[in-house]
Design a protein around this motif. Structure first.
Motif, PDB file in Angstrom:
ATOM      1  N   PRO A   1       1.570   8.152  -9.184  1.00 17.00           N
ATOM      2  CA  PRO A   1       0.444   9.036  -9.517  1.00 17.00           C
ATOM      3  C   PRO A   1      -0.638   8.370 -10.353  1.00 17.00           C
ATOM      4  N   ASP A   2      -0.273   7.368 -11.157  1.00 20.84           N
ATOM      5  CA  ASP A   2      -1.275   6.745 -12.021  1.00 20.84           C
ATOM      6  C   ASP A   2      -1.992   5.577 -11.333  1.00 20.84           C
ATOM      7  N   ASP A   3      -1.676   5.298 -10.073  1.00 18.08           N
ATOM      8  CA  ASP A   3      -2.364   4.218  -9.373  1.00 18.08           C
ATOM      9  C   ASP A   3      -3.730   4.717  -8.891  1.00 18.08           C
ATOM     10  N   PRO A   4      -4.796   3.979  -9.193  1.00 18.23           N
ATOM     11  CA  PRO A   4      -6.139   4.476  -8.838  1.00 18.23           C
ATOM     12  C   PRO A   4      -6.357   4.597  -7.330  1.00 18.23           C
ATOM     13  N   ASP A   5      -5.581   3.844  -6.528  1.00 16.46           N
ATOM     14  CA  ASP A   5      -5.757   3.898  -5.084  1.00 16.46           C
ATOM     15  C   ASP A   5      -4.853   4.917  -4.407  1.00 16.46           C
ATOM     16  N   ALA A   6      -4.051   5.635  -5.180  1.00 16.94           N
ATOM     17  CA  ALA A   6      -3.145   6.626  -4.591  1.00 16.94           C
ATOM     18  C   ALA A   6      -3.946   7.799  -4.039  1.00 16.94           C
ATOM     19  N   PRO A   7      -3.505   8.382  -2.906  1.00 14.00           N
ATOM     20  CA  PRO A   7      -4.199   9.559  -2.362  1.00 14.00           C
ATOM     21  C   PRO A   7      -4.210  10.706  -3.362  1.00 14.00           C
ATOM     22  N   ALA A   8      -5.166  11.592  -3.220  1.00 10.48           N
ATOM     23  CA  ALA A   8      -5.334  12.679  -4.186  1.00 10.48           C
ATOM     24  C   ALA A   8      -4.116  13.585  -4.258  1.00 10.48           C
ATOM     25  N   PHE A   9      -3.453  13.834  -3.107  1.00  6.26           N
ATOM     26  CA  PHE A   9      -2.329  14.770  -3.121  1.00  6.26           C
ATOM     27  C   PHE A   9      -1.127  14.205  -3.899  1.00  6.26           C
ATOM     28  N   VAL A  10      -1.086  12.883  -4.096  1.00  7.62           N
ATOM     29  CA  VAL A  10       0.027  12.277  -4.832  1.00  7.62           C
ATOM     30  C   VAL A  10       0.031  12.745  -6.278  1.00  7.62           C
ATOM     31  N   HIS A  11      -1.144  12.891  -6.884  1.00  4.58           N
ATOM     32  CA  HIS A  11      -1.230  13.327  -8.280  1.00  4.58           C
ATOM     33  C   HIS A  11      -0.653  14.732  -8.445  1.00  4.58           C
TER      34      HIS A  11
ATOM     35  N   ILE B   1       6.776  11.580   1.835  1.00  4.59           N
ATOM     36  CA  ILE B   1       6.778  10.229   2.411  1.00  4.59           C
ATOM     37  C   ILE B   1       6.109  10.232   3.786  1.00  4.59           C
ATOM     38  N   LEU B   2       6.418  11.221   4.598  1.00  7.66           N
ATOM     39  CA  LEU B   2       5.799  11.299   5.925  1.00  7.66           C
ATOM     40  C   LEU B   2       4.286  11.481   5.809  1.00  7.66           C
ATOM     41  N   ARG B   3       3.854  12.244   4.833  1.00  2.00           N
ATOM     42  CA  ARG B   3       2.409  12.420   4.614  1.00  2.00           C
ATOM     43  C   ARG B   3       1.767  11.113   4.160  1.00  2.00           C
ATOM     44  N   LEU B   4       2.475  10.372   3.318  1.00  2.00           N
ATOM     45  CA  LEU B   4       1.966   9.068   2.883  1.00  2.00           C
ATOM     46  C   LEU B   4       1.863   8.096   4.067  1.00  2.00           C
ATOM     47  N   LEU B   5       2.877   8.075   4.907  1.00  2.00           N
ATOM     48  CA  LEU B   5       2.840   7.183   6.079  1.00  2.00           C
ATOM     49  C   LEU B   5       1.636   7.483   6.954  1.00  2.00           C
ATOM     50  N   ALA B   6       1.316   8.758   7.083  1.00  2.00           N
ATOM     51  CA  ALA B   6       0.166   9.130   7.910  1.00  2.00           C
ATOM     52  C   ALA B   6      -1.159   8.750   7.264  1.00  2.00           C
ATOM     53  N   SER B   7      -1.166   8.581   5.936  1.00  2.00           N
ATOM     54  CA  SER B   7      -2.429   8.311   5.238  1.00  2.00           C
ATOM     55  C   SER B   7      -2.707   6.827   5.044  1.00  2.00           C
ATOM     56  N   ILE B   8      -1.692   5.958   5.206  1.00  2.00           N
ATOM     57  CA  ILE B   8      -1.870   4.524   4.975  1.00  2.00           C
ATOM     58  C   ILE B   8      -2.485   3.884   6.218  1.00  2.00           C
ATOM     59  N   PRO B   9      -3.604   3.194   6.088  1.00  2.00           N
ATOM     60  CA  PRO B   9      -4.219   2.553   7.268  1.00  2.00           C
ATOM     61  C   PRO B   9      -3.375   1.392   7.770  1.00  2.00           C
ATOM     62  N   ARG B  10      -3.342   1.236   9.109  1.00  2.00           N
ATOM     63  CA  ARG B  10      -2.644   0.117   9.744  1.00  2.00           C
ATOM     64  C   ARG B  10      -3.657  -0.982  10.018  1.00  2.00           C
ATOM     65  N   LEU B  11      -3.605  -2.035   9.232  1.00  2.00           N
ATOM     66  CA  LEU B  11      -4.539  -3.133   9.415  1.00  2.00           C
ATOM     67  C   LEU B  11      -4.066  -4.038  10.542  1.00  2.00           C
ATOM     68  N   PRO B  12      -4.962  -4.501  11.409  1.00  2.00           N
ATOM     69  CA  PRO B  12      -4.557  -5.466  12.429  1.00  2.00           C
ATOM     70  C   PRO B  12      -4.111  -6.773  11.796  1.00  2.00           C
ATOM     71  N   ALA B  13      -3.369  -7.554  12.547  1.00  2.00           N
ATOM     72  CA  ALA B  13      -2.777  -8.779  11.996  1.00  2.00           C
ATOM     73  C   ALA B  13      -3.829  -9.721  11.442  1.00  2.00           C
TER      74      ALA B  13
ATOM     75  N   ASN C   1       0.824  -1.211   0.000  1.00  2.00           N
ATOM     76  CA  ASN C   1       0.000   0.000   0.000  1.00  2.00           C
ATOM     77  C   ASN C   1       0.857   1.259   0.000  1.00  2.00           C
ATOM     78  N   LEU C   2       1.933   1.240   0.771  1.00  2.00           N
ATOM     79  CA  LEU C   2       2.797   2.420   0.868  1.00  2.00           C
ATOM     80  C   LEU C   2       3.496   2.687  -0.469  1.00  2.00           C
ATOM     81  N   VAL C   3       4.111   1.676  -1.038  1.00  2.00           N
ATOM     82  CA  VAL C   3       4.876   1.884  -2.271  1.00  2.00           C
ATOM     83  C   VAL C   3       3.955   2.210  -3.444  1.00  2.00           C
ATOM     84  N   ARG C   4       2.854   1.492  -3.555  1.00  2.00           N
ATOM     85  CA  ARG C   4       1.949   1.728  -4.682  1.00  2.00           C
ATOM     86  C   ARG C   4       1.285   3.103  -4.574  1.00  2.00           C
ATOM     87  N   SER C   5       1.166   3.624  -3.358  1.00  2.00           N
ATOM     88  CA  SER C   5       0.550   4.943  -3.200  1.00  2.00           C
ATOM     89  C   SER C   5       1.466   6.067  -3.662  1.00  2.00           C
ATOM     90  N   THR C   6       2.734   5.770  -3.941  1.00  2.00           N
ATOM     91  CA  THR C   6       3.640   6.815  -4.450  1.00  2.00           C
ATOM     92  C   THR C   6       3.484   7.014  -5.955  1.00  2.00           C
TER      93      THR C   6
END
Length: 623
Positions: free
Chosen positions: A532-542, A607-619, A525-530
């Motif tokens: 811009p053409d990934d549909p799941d990337a946060p809006a600010f990445v574009h 990168i710090l903004r991306l880390l804050a936006s990625i959800p932490r899923l429980p195990a 999730n973190l790497v793919r969110s970097t």
């Protein structure tokens, strides 16, 4: 903070039967002022104290204290309460005061100063009322106090007390221990060896040695739990009779809890050398232990030994050194960036001294050619036949550890000479492909791209570096120590810790660390969110990223996180490991857009903004 580092002493050839002292590094927290040293008769405790005090003539080796050679500063820094002080006096009619005045004369040029010194130590050692007593009538406890007073005359910062309680009963020994505690309250550090482990309340911490190695260093209340001993009255007996296998078993069982406890107590970030997996100096070991638990122990201990060796020369830069070592143990390359004069090259050179690897340095300049790096064919004449032929002359890249100094001072075509070596670990020249010796690392330094006369590294080149490490300015105290060391006569003797085969084994050990599914999802999730053409990337990445990280970023995050997990005392990767390494892994793999640059937003902020936006899923979510 007091530090006793690099205590690595071996008996001389004519002193058989003495226990060796392996590399021991004691880092004492500011709250540790009264420390009990304990071990079985052959543990090396007495030899350690005598070596630090300068009376251990049967040993060869070196000891550093506060970054300085103890031998050059011992008289002023260390006070040793010698067991010889308890022997029958040569002049039995000498009084306590006369004895102390004679000793004070060695430290003072005037009688008045000597008298003041004696008055002070008489009060501190509780001997004022016995000042006129003759030495021949002193009880064992008073003799011990006199020995302590003699050692305190020159106001040492470190007081060593060894073998003093052998003639004392329980009450007298407790009285002595409380006196040592009071002395430590005056700002000095006291290391003492109790005759028996009767009182676990007096010392601030306890250090246990076994067969010349440090195996426990923590507050005394944790001693019983750490060694699985239920009855405090049986503590000494059980520790004395404990086998090496039992020591190692206690360490494996309580390691993680022990580290967390030390962190909670505010102890320095160190790991005790509890391996007991080696009974010879490291340089004589040729293979790792066979089982995985033992391999992990070796892995962690080696890391901290390297840190100790590097600290002899490099001040501060803890995060830089940690990331550099993680990269080496993960089998990756590193790019260090910082303005000139921040010890980038010195860090790598010092690291090379701790690794028994072939080391070469290339100074990259604008006129450097690719053949200067990889090598070239030269015309050579056979002296026997007179025939001439082309012979490949290997370049400096044919090594195991390559320092590419100021790599961005040379044009792209020369930088590209490293591409094949960094990825395939081979070099092709003159139609021939030659494999490089393993392990192989490229550790490069570069100045910030804004500096004059630099050539930006191509994206393909940067992507081959596991980490891009930013080297910042040191803090005030570190910079002060740098000045003191570099403008004085300080000499650091950095010793090798590990060789090539052992590094390869450590890399294999790290690869066996499992990655939970929810952590793997977080990496993806973190790497793919970097991108811009990934549909799941946060809006600010574009808006802020022109080009995102590729699959190699995922590989580097996982590889580095496995090493970090081991060093944190875990046998699995956590999201915390990924977060800790996200900046050095990703900062050179994403390209900020023009909009981001115009707004002063660099890769780290994204990168710090991306880390804050990625959800932490429980195990359980990803299982």
């Amino acid at each position: 903070m007091l530090e006793l580092q690099d205590i690595s002493l071996l008996p001389k050839a004519d002193c058989d039967g003495l226990p060796p002292l392996y590399r021991i590094s004691l880092r004492l927290a500011p709250s540790e002022r009264c420390i009990a040293l304990w071990g079985a008769p052959d543990s090396g405790i007495d030899e350690l104290l005598q070596a630090v005090a300068g009376t251990g003539r049967a040993y060869t080796g070196n000891i550093l204290w506060k970054g300085l050679d103890v031998s050059a500063n011992r008289k002023q820094a260390v006070g040793f309460v010698k067991p010889a002080h308890l022997a029958p006096p040569a002049l039995p009619d000498t009084t306590v005061t006369t004895h102390l005045l004679a000793a004070a004369a060695e430290h003072s040029a005037s009688k008045d100063a000597a008298a003041a010194m004696v008055e002070r130590v008489l009060d501190e050692a509780h001997l004022t009322e016995f000042s006129d007593h003759k030495l021949s009538v002193l009880t064992p406890l008073l003799k011990t106090r006199l020995a302590l007073a003699t050692a305190l005359l020159h106001e040492p910062e470190l007081v060593l007390c060894g073998g003093l309680a052998t003639e004392l009963d329980t009450l007298e020994e407790n009285t002595l221990l409380h006196q040592l505690k009071a002395s430590s309250a005056r700002g000095r550090t006291v290391l003492f060896t109790p005759h028996a482990l009767r009182d676990l309340t007096t010392p601030d911490s306890i250090i246990v040695l076994h067969e010349g190695q440090l195996i426990f260093h923590a507050p005394p209340e944790h001693l019983l739990h750490y060694f699985d001993i239920q009855d405090a009255s049986q503590l000494e007996k059980q520790l004395t009779n404990r086998s090496s296998e039992e020591w190692a078993r206690s360490w494996r069982k309580h390691r993680s809890t022990f580290y967390r406890m030390r962190a909670a107590e505010g102890f320095p970030a160190q790991k005790p050398l509890t391996t007991l997996l080696q009974h010879k100096p490291l340089e004589q070991e040729s293979a790792l232990p066979s089982d995985d638990a033992a391999r992990v122990e070796f892995f962690v201990e080696t890391y901290h030994k390297i840190r100790t060796e590097i600290a002899k020369l490099i001040v501060g830069q803890e995060e830089v050194i940690e990331q550099l070592l993680i990269a080496v143990l993960a089998g990756g390359h590193c790019l260090l960036e910082g303005v000139p004069g921040l010890a980038k090259t010195a860090v790598i050179r010092t690291l090379s001294q701790t690794l028994q690897l072939a080391f070469r340095r290339i100074q990259f300049t604008p006129d450097l050619m690719p053949a200067d790096v990889t090598g070239t064919d030269i015309l050579q004449e056979d002296p026997a036949t007179g025939r001439r032929s082309l012979v490949f002359q290997k370049g400096p890249i044919f090594t195991q550890m390559l320092l590419a100094d100021e790599i961005n001072r040379t044009p792209a075509k020369t930088q590209a000479a490293l591409l094949e070596a960094m990825q395939e670990h081979s070099v092709t020249a003159g139609g021939h492909t030659v494999k490089l010796a393993q392990p192989f690392f490229v550790l490069a330094t570069q100045n910030p791209i804004e500096q004059e006369g630099t050539y930006p590294l191509p994206e393909a080149q940067k992507d081959r570096f596991l980490f891009h490490i930013r080297v910042g300015y040191p803090d005030r105290e570190s910079e002060r120590l740098v000045i003191e060391r570099t403008t004085g006569d300080y000499q650091a003797d950095v010793q090798p810790v590990i060789d090539g085969p052992q590094i390869l084994e450590c890399q294999k050990t790290a690869r066996r660390i499992p990655v939970p599914a929810h952590v793997m999802d977080f990496v993806l999730n973190l790497v793919r969110s970097t991108r811009p053409d990934d549909p799941d990337a946060p809006a600010f990445v574009h808006d802020l990223i022109s080009w995102g990280a590729g699959p190699r970023a995922c590989q580097c995050l996982v590889s580095g996180a496995k090493v970090r997990a081991i060093l944190q005392g875990r046998f699995h990767v956590s999201i915390e490991d990924i977060e800790a390494l996200a900046l050095p892994v990703l900062r050179h793999r994403i390209v900020p857009s023009f909009q981001a640059e115009s707004e002063g937003i660099n890769a780290d902020k994204i990168i710090l903004r991306l880390l804050a936006s990625i959800p932490r899923l429980p195990a359980a979510t990803s299982l």
